[in-house]
Scaffold this motif. Structure first.
Motif, PDB file in Angstrom:
ATOM      1  N   ARG A 109      38.011  40.592  40.323  1.00 57.51           N
ATOM      2  CA  ARG A 109      36.962  40.035  39.461  1.00 57.51           C
ATOM      3  C   ARG A 109      37.249  38.563  39.192  1.00 57.51           C
ATOM      4  N   TYR A 110      36.199  37.747  39.387  1.00 59.78           N
ATOM      5  CA  TYR A 110      36.235  36.334  39.006  1.00 59.78           C
ATOM      6  C   TYR A 110      34.941  36.038  38.259  1.00 59.78           C
ATOM      7  N   TYR A 118      42.680  31.802  39.087  1.00 60.30           N
ATOM      8  CA  TYR A 118      43.099  33.117  38.600  1.00 60.30           C
ATOM      9  C   TYR A 118      41.958  34.119  38.689  1.00 60.30           C
ATOM     10  N   ASP A 170      41.156  38.664  38.141  1.00 57.68           N
ATOM     11  CA  ASP A 170      41.628  39.929  37.601  1.00 57.68           C
ATOM     12  C   ASP A 170      41.594  40.960  38.724  1.00 57.68           C
ATOM     13  N   LYS A 189      42.492  45.222  39.830  1.00 62.27           N
ATOM     14  CA  LYS A 189      42.910  46.582  39.487  1.00 62.27           C
ATOM     15  C   LYS A 189      42.827  47.456  40.720  1.00 62.27           C
ATOM     16  N   TRP A 238      43.296  46.326  34.391  1.00 64.25           N
ATOM     17  CA  TRP A 238      43.096  45.009  34.979  1.00 64.25           C
ATOM     18  C   TRP A 238      44.371  44.187  34.778  1.00 64.25           C
ATOM     19  N   ARG A 278      45.839  40.147  35.421  1.00 63.00           N
ATOM     20  CA  ARG A 278      45.510  38.754  35.767  1.00 63.00           C
ATOM     21  C   ARG A 278      46.503  38.283  36.826  1.00 63.00           C
TER      22      ARG A 278
END
Length: 138
Positions: free
Chosen positions: A10-11, A69, A71, A73, A83, A85
């Motif tokens: 995820r961004y 950066y 996230d 999972k 999640w 980072r």
């Protein structure tokens, strides 16, 4: 074969599910994930004015671009990790998502039989099979 797991990355508001190689030989001080540039584009990471660092890899050095950066999972048919980072980096020409040793540990992945592709989450007994490799070409 190696161990590969399905991950969600995820961004901001963008989310991609793909397969990542669990690479315990990819050593990092902080959780780090290698993203092919085509996947970084799909996630919407800013790719202009990238900063480069030299990384030591298997008896040599390579240029690695620092992307920012994200996230991450692990996603299986019956369980998901929390999640985590992670710093996203990219080596031009590498087409597979790679998880560093620090990220593997934070995601609670336990490699049981690397050649056979067997793994489990730390604290569980259920053995899980590796996913098929996924390559991100342009």
């Amino acid at each position: 074969m190696g161990v590969r797991v399905r991950v969600a990355i995820r961004y901001k508001e963008n989310n991609v599910i793909t397969v990542a190689l669990v690479n315990s030989g990819y050593e990092s001080d902080i959780p780090e994930i290698h993203l092919p540039l085509s996947l970084a584009r799909k996630l919407g990471l800013p790719l202009e004015r990238l900063r480069a660092e030299r990384y030591r890899v298997v008896g040599s050095e390579t240029t690695t671009y620092i992307l920012g950066y994200v996230d991450v999972k692990v996603v299986t048919e019956d369980k998901e990790s929390e999640w985590v980072r992670a710093r996203a980096v990219s080596v031009p020409g590498e087409l597979e998502v790679l998880l560093s040793d620090a990220l593997i540990e934070k995601l609670n992945i336990n490699i049981v039989k690397p050649r056979s592709g067997l793994w489990r989450f730390i604290g569980e007994e259920k053995l899980r099979r590796s996913e098929e490799a996924e390559y991100w070409t342009e």
